[in-house]
Design a protein around this motif. Structure first.
Motif, PDB file in Angstrom:
ATOM      1  N   GLN A 125      36.919  11.036  12.860  1.00 37.31           N
ATOM      2  CA  GLN A 125      36.256  12.293  13.510  1.00 37.31           C
ATOM      3  C   GLN A 125      34.797  12.463  12.898  1.00 37.31           C
ATOM      4  N   TRP A 126      34.850  12.246  11.568  1.00 37.47           N
ATOM      5  CA  TRP A 126      33.569  12.261  10.908  1.00 37.47           C
ATOM      6  C   TRP A 126      32.632  11.223  11.783  1.00 37.47           C
ATOM      7  N   ILE A 127      33.065  10.131  11.625  1.00 36.62           N
ATOM      8  CA  ILE A 127      31.991   9.168  12.475  1.00 36.62           C
ATOM      9  C   ILE A 127      31.432   9.749  13.766  1.00 36.62           C
ATOM     10  N   ASP A 128      32.418  10.169  14.560  1.00 36.91           N
ATOM     11  CA  ASP A 128      32.118  11.044  15.991  1.00 36.91           C
ATOM     12  C   ASP A 128      31.112  12.174  15.597  1.00 36.91           C
ATOM     13  N   ASN A 129      31.246  12.870  14.627  1.00 37.24           N
ATOM     14  CA  ASN A 129      30.468  13.836  14.369  1.00 37.24           C
ATOM     15  C   ASN A 129      29.079  13.260  14.045  1.00 37.24           C
ATOM     16  N   ALA A 130      29.095  12.195  13.156  1.00 41.89           N
ATOM     17  CA  ALA A 130      27.635  11.649  12.869  1.00 41.89           C
ATOM     18  C   ALA A 130      27.020  11.005  13.971  1.00 41.89           C
ATOM     19  N   LEU A 131      27.684  10.526  14.905  1.00 43.76           N
ATOM     20  CA  LEU A 131      27.182   9.793  16.096  1.00 43.76           C
ATOM     21  C   LEU A 131      26.503  10.976  17.123  1.00 43.76           C
ATOM     22  N   LEU A 190      39.234  11.699  -8.069  1.00 41.93           N
ATOM     23  CA  LEU A 190      39.672  11.120  -6.713  1.00 41.93           C
ATOM     24  C   LEU A 190      40.401  11.812  -5.830  1.00 41.93           C
ATOM     25  N   ALA A 191      41.339  12.633  -6.591  1.00 39.86           N
ATOM     26  CA  ALA A 191      42.233  13.544  -6.006  1.00 39.86           C
ATOM     27  C   ALA A 191      41.786  14.528  -5.196  1.00 39.86           C
ATOM     28  N   ILE A 192      40.598  15.165  -5.952  1.00 42.69           N
ATOM     29  CA  ILE A 192      39.518  16.177  -5.212  1.00 42.69           C
ATOM     30  C   ILE A 192      38.969  15.497  -4.069  1.00 42.69           C
ATOM     31  N   GLU A 193      38.370  14.446  -4.506  1.00 40.50           N
ATOM     32  CA  GLU A 193      37.570  13.480  -3.309  1.00 40.50           C
ATOM     33  C   GLU A 193      38.313  13.528  -2.156  1.00 40.50           C
ATOM     34  N   LYS A 194      39.621  12.936  -2.130  1.00 37.33           N
ATOM     35  CA  LYS A 194      40.418  12.731  -0.920  1.00 37.33           C
ATOM     36  C   LYS A 194      40.383  14.154  -0.264  1.00 37.33           C
ATOM     37  N   ARG A 195      40.546  15.260  -0.909  1.00 34.47           N
ATOM     38  CA  ARG A 195      40.819  16.502   0.148  1.00 34.47           C
ATOM     39  C   ARG A 195      39.539  16.967   0.556  1.00 34.47           C
ATOM     40  N   LEU A 196      38.289  16.631  -0.056  1.00 36.30           N
ATOM     41  CA  LEU A 196      36.879  17.073   0.390  1.00 36.30           C
ATOM     42  C   LEU A 196      36.637  16.173   1.740  1.00 36.30           C
ATOM     43  N   ILE A 197      37.070  14.893   1.675  1.00 35.27           N
ATOM     44  CA  ILE A 197      36.787  13.859   2.576  1.00 35.27           C
ATOM     45  C   ILE A 197      37.604  14.323   3.747  1.00 35.27           C
ATOM     46  N   GLU A 198      39.055  14.533   3.682  1.00 32.99           N
ATOM     47  CA  GLU A 198      39.959  14.613   4.824  1.00 32.99           C
ATOM     48  C   GLU A 198      40.218  16.074   5.290  1.00 32.99           C
ATOM     49  N   GLU A 199      39.809  17.094   4.619  1.00 34.48           N
ATOM     50  CA  GLU A 199      40.019  18.354   5.335  1.00 34.48           C
ATOM     51  C   GLU A 199      38.914  18.728   5.986  1.00 34.48           C
ATOM     52  N   PRO A 200      39.088  19.525   7.121  1.00 38.06           N
ATOM     53  CA  PRO A 200      38.106  19.895   7.982  1.00 38.06           C
ATOM     54  C   PRO A 200      36.918  20.700   7.315  1.00 38.06           C
ATOM     55  N   ASP A 201      35.715  20.612   7.737  1.00 42.59           N
ATOM     56  CA  ASP A 201      34.454  21.243   7.208  1.00 42.59           C
ATOM     57  C   ASP A 201      33.824  21.929   8.291  1.00 42.59           C
ATOM     58  N   GLU A 202      32.848  22.760   7.882  1.00 42.50           N
ATOM     59  CA  GLU A 202      32.319  23.730   8.551  1.00 42.50           C
ATOM     60  C   GLU A 202      31.176  23.384   9.012  1.00 42.50           C
ATOM     61  N   HIS A 219      28.320  13.886   3.438  1.00 42.22           N
ATOM     62  CA  HIS A 219      29.381  13.615   2.838  1.00 42.22           C
ATOM     63  C   HIS A 219      30.406  14.748   3.013  1.00 42.22           C
ATOM     64  N   SER A 220      30.078  15.193   4.260  1.00 39.82           N
ATOM     65  CA  SER A 220      31.159  16.172   4.551  1.00 39.82           C
ATOM     66  C   SER A 220      32.534  15.642   5.039  1.00 39.82           C
ATOM     67  N   GLY A 221      33.564  16.569   5.226  1.00 34.95           N
ATOM     68  CA  GLY A 221      34.645  16.378   6.063  1.00 34.95           C
ATOM     69  C   GLY A 221      34.395  16.444   7.323  1.00 34.95           C
ATOM     70  N   PRO A 222      35.549  16.014   8.290  1.00 31.29           N
ATOM     71  CA  PRO A 222      35.393  16.003   9.530  1.00 31.29           C
ATOM     72  C   PRO A 222      35.271  17.565  10.137  1.00 31.29           C
ATOM     73  N   ILE A 223      34.377  17.649  11.193  1.00 35.55           N
ATOM     74  CA  ILE A 223      34.328  18.909  11.809  1.00 35.55           C
ATOM     75  C   ILE A 223      34.944  18.853  13.072  1.00 35.55           C
ATOM     76  N   PRO A 224      35.955  19.835  13.129  1.00 37.74           N
ATOM     77  CA  PRO A 224      37.013  19.843  14.402  1.00 37.74           C
ATOM     78  C   PRO A 224      35.962  20.068  15.471  1.00 37.74           C
TER      79      PRO A 224
END
Length: 205
Positions: free
Chosen positions: A22-28, A182-194, A199-204
């Protein structure tokens, strides 16, 4: 296996998760914003390296590695600006992503713990940048794909430099502490972002 392929595999093994599709799609869908924030990231990376040089003036190994890193990051900043100029994209201010601030919440306030943690954060950010360049490159136009593929080698080296410096500052392995970050990083990368950022998480949708 090439050195670069091995380096990317090493980074995939280091990071706790892959960038969500989803993040890759957001970037494109936001190519201008991606480049603007990429430029900010390169500038911030140089600034971090310089701040470490000013704070830890007696650490020769750190001074040498951070001096080289700062020069490379500023060169990358200039290269992103040049690409943006050719594409008619104006460079401007952006609000920061939650990513770096989220990682830094765990940084200790006193040295040597503070230095160890700042270096670990630097390693994680460089590793994630490398992973995202590699994930994005197959989906980009030839000019941008070549540029991002060209950044992979230096970003992978920066990750290793930061991690080695963290071990030196700690006087031994930092695996347990890295795991906490890395436990924090995983959450920041996988949880939805606004907001979409490099370096954001995915945008729904």
């Amino acid at each position: 296996m090439t050195d670069l392929t091995a380096a990317i595999e090493e980074i995939h093994g280091f990071l706790p998760c892959a960038t969500p599709r989803q993040w890759i799609d957001n970037a494109l869908a936001n190519p201008d914003l991606m480049l603007i924030d990429h430029a900010h990231c390169e500038k911030k990376a140089a600034s971090t390296a310089l701040s470490l040089m000013y704070r830890y003036v007696d650490n020769t190994d750190l001074l040498n590695k951070m001096s080289r890193l700062a020069r490379e990051e500023l060169r990358h900043f200039e290269q992103v600006l040049a690409i943006m100029k050719k594409r008619g994209i104006a460079y401007g201010h952006l609000s920061p992503a939650r990513y770096a601030a989220g990682l830094r919440e765990l940084v200790r306030s006193e040295d040597p713990g503070r230095l160890v943690d700042v270096l670990i954060v630097g390693a994680i950010i460089e590793a994630r940048s490398c992973e995202r360049f590699a994930a994005l490159a197959p989906h980009l136009d030839d000019t941008l794909a070549d540029f991002y593929n060209g950044l992979l080698k230096s970003e992978a080296r920066h990750y290793r430099d930061y991690l080695k410096l963290a071990e030196q500052a700690n006087g031994g392995p930092v695996d347990e502490r890295v795991g906490e970050f890395l436990a924090i990083e995983k959450r920041l990368i996988e949880e939805p972002d606004e907001e979409f950022r490099f370096h954001s998480g995915p945008i729904p949708n």
